[in-house]
Design a protein around this motif. Structure first.
Motif, PDB file in Angstrom:
ATOM      1  N   ARG A  55       0.916  -1.138  -0.182  1.00 51.20           N
ATOM      2  CA  ARG A  55      -0.089  -0.184  -0.095  1.00 51.20           C
ATOM      3  C   ARG A  55       0.952   1.307  -0.132  1.00 51.20           C
ATOM      4  NH1 ARG A  55      -3.001  -1.426   3.678  1.00 51.20           N
ATOM      5  NH2 ARG A  55      -4.938  -1.921   2.324  1.00 51.20           N
ATOM      6  N   GLY A  56       0.293   2.275  -0.828  1.00 52.18           N
ATOM      7  CA  GLY A  56       1.247   3.535  -1.030  1.00 52.18           C
ATOM      8  C   GLY A  56       2.329   3.479  -2.013  1.00 52.18           C
ATOM      9  N   LYS A  77      -8.374  -1.278  -5.782  1.00 55.44           N
ATOM     10  CA  LYS A  77      -9.350  -0.650  -5.020  1.00 55.44           C
ATOM     11  C   LYS A  77      -8.584   0.357  -3.760  1.00 55.44           C
ATOM     12  CE  LYS A  77     -13.385  -3.590  -5.431  1.00 55.44           C
ATOM     13  NZ  LYS A  77     -14.332  -4.539  -4.546  1.00 55.44           N
ATOM     14  N   CYS A  78      -7.540  -0.298  -3.505  1.00 57.23           N
ATOM     15  CA  CYS A  78      -6.610   0.597  -2.449  1.00 57.23           C
ATOM     16  C   CYS A  78      -5.854   1.477  -3.077  1.00 57.23           C
ATOM     17  CB  CYS A  78      -5.917  -0.352  -1.403  1.00 57.23           C
ATOM     18  SG  CYS A  78      -4.482  -1.013  -2.124  1.00 57.23           S
ATOM     19  N   GLY A  79      -5.592   1.746  -4.423  1.00 53.93           N
ATOM     20  CA  GLY A  79      -5.032   2.876  -4.937  1.00 53.93           C
ATOM     21  C   GLY A  79      -3.562   2.337  -5.722  1.00 53.93           C
ATOM     22  N   ARG A 102     -18.575  -7.089 -11.703  1.00 59.20           N
ATOM     23  CA  ARG A 102     -19.541  -6.987 -10.793  1.00 59.20           C
ATOM     24  C   ARG A 102     -19.118  -5.783  -9.585  1.00 59.20           C
ATOM     25  NH1 ARG A 102     -20.581 -13.446  -9.245  1.00 59.20           N
ATOM     26  NH2 ARG A 102     -22.410 -13.744 -10.896  1.00 59.20           N
ATOM     27  N   ALA A 103     -17.539  -5.439  -9.409  1.00 64.16           N
ATOM     28  CA  ALA A 103     -17.400  -4.672  -8.598  1.00 64.16           C
ATOM     29  C   ALA A 103     -17.381  -3.124  -9.230  1.00 64.16           C
ATOM     30  CB  ALA A 103     -15.907  -4.927  -8.242  1.00 64.16           C
ATOM     31  N   GLY A 104     -17.674  -3.028 -10.324  1.00 67.45           N
ATOM     32  CA  GLY A 104     -17.611  -1.883 -11.357  1.00 67.45           C
ATOM     33  C   GLY A 104     -16.359  -1.240 -11.934  1.00 67.45           C
ATOM     34  N   CYS A 105     -15.314  -2.392 -11.873  1.00 65.23           N
ATOM     35  CA  CYS A 105     -13.921  -2.054 -12.151  1.00 65.23           C
ATOM     36  C   CYS A 105     -13.567  -2.633 -13.481  1.00 65.23           C
ATOM     37  CB  CYS A 105     -12.941  -2.570 -11.166  1.00 65.23           C
ATOM     38  SG  CYS A 105     -13.363  -1.791  -9.339  1.00 65.23           S
ATOM     39  N   ALA A 106     -14.590  -3.029 -14.288  1.00 65.34           N
ATOM     40  CA  ALA A 106     -14.221  -3.925 -15.505  1.00 65.34           C
ATOM     41  C   ALA A 106     -13.087  -2.988 -16.338  1.00 65.34           C
ATOM     42  CB  ALA A 106     -15.415  -4.168 -16.211  1.00 65.34           C
ATOM     43  N   GLY A 107     -13.439  -1.920 -16.604  1.00 62.52           N
ATOM     44  CA  GLY A 107     -12.493  -1.045 -17.513  1.00 62.52           C
ATOM     45  C   GLY A 107     -11.210  -0.403 -16.749  1.00 62.52           C
ATOM     46  N   SER A 108     -10.921  -0.897 -15.417  1.00 61.87           N
ATOM     47  CA  SER A 108      -9.825  -0.136 -14.677  1.00 61.87           C
ATOM     48  C   SER A 108      -8.865  -1.257 -14.312  1.00 61.87           C
ATOM     49  CB  SER A 108     -10.337   0.389 -13.350  1.00 61.87           C
ATOM     50  OG  SER A 108     -11.464   1.358 -13.556  1.00 61.87           O
TER      51      SER A 108
END
Length: 208
Positions: A55-56, A77-79, A102-108
């Protein structure tokens, strides 16, 4: 069970009941037997430990043998971005993409059907691996040859055999080891070295 006994840990993993997706490994037919690693999904605690040790940190984050994609999705999700998963099994790649959708992150987030032994790691600064002890010596060679200076590797369930960790978190099968890579190897190659750097966002860790 001793925390640093890979033999006992591997036996425990083998005794777990595997689901259908864990047994379906069509990509293995193209991979030499000595490089095959059966899929066992990371636990929630293992994912938390990996993220605590990464993280970070800036730069590209990759999970080698990403399975159902849970580590990659959690990293995003944690950056930790961009977050990429390399997985040879097409069913697991499809499942990972479904979870991301399903998590809304398909394009990310990005899941690629690739042999982890053939992908280049030269632009990767954060690496997560959950592999069997039998292939970790070969993985060390690949990491040493390809990773840029400043990269961090987090190995779950089993430690890298000859590298010295800079931080360790968790107990038993949930234990993970972090390794920092510094320049100084032959011909400018990267080589692992101990580091006193603190781990962003992580609780006090055990070393050694």
């Amino acid at each position: 069970m001793e925390q640093d006994d890979p033999g006992e840990a591997l036996s425990e993993l083998r005794e777990r009941r595997l689901g259908a997706l864990e047994l379906l490994q069509p990509g293995f037919r193209r991979v030499p037997l000595r490089l095959q690693v059966p899929y066992v999904g990371a636990s929630e605690r293992q994912v938390e430990h990996v993220l605590s040790l990464l993280r970070g940190r800036p730069g590209k984050t990759v999970d080698l043998g990403s399975g159902d994609g849970r580590i990659v999705l959690a990293a995003h999700k944690c950056g930790l971005r961009p977050a990429v998963g390399y997985e040879l099994n097409p069913w697991l790649v499809g499942l990972a993409r479904l979870h991301a959708w399903r998590a809304g992150c398909a394009g990310s987030v990005c899941y690629l059907r690739e042999d982890l032994w053939k992908v280049s790691l030269r632009d990767c600064h954060n690496v997560s691996v959950f592999l069997a002890p039998s292939v970790l010596p070969l993985l060390e060679d690949k990491l040493r040859a390809e990773l840029p200076a400043g990269a961090r590797v987090v190995s779950g369930r089993f430690p890298l055999p000859t590298w010295q960790p800079v931080a360790v978190m968790g107990e038993g099968l949930d234990r993970v080891w972090a390794y920092d890579v510094h320049s100084g190897g032959p011909n400018g190659q990267a080589s692992p070295e101990p580091s006193s750097a603190s781990v962003p966002g992580a609780p006090r860790s055990q070393v050694g």
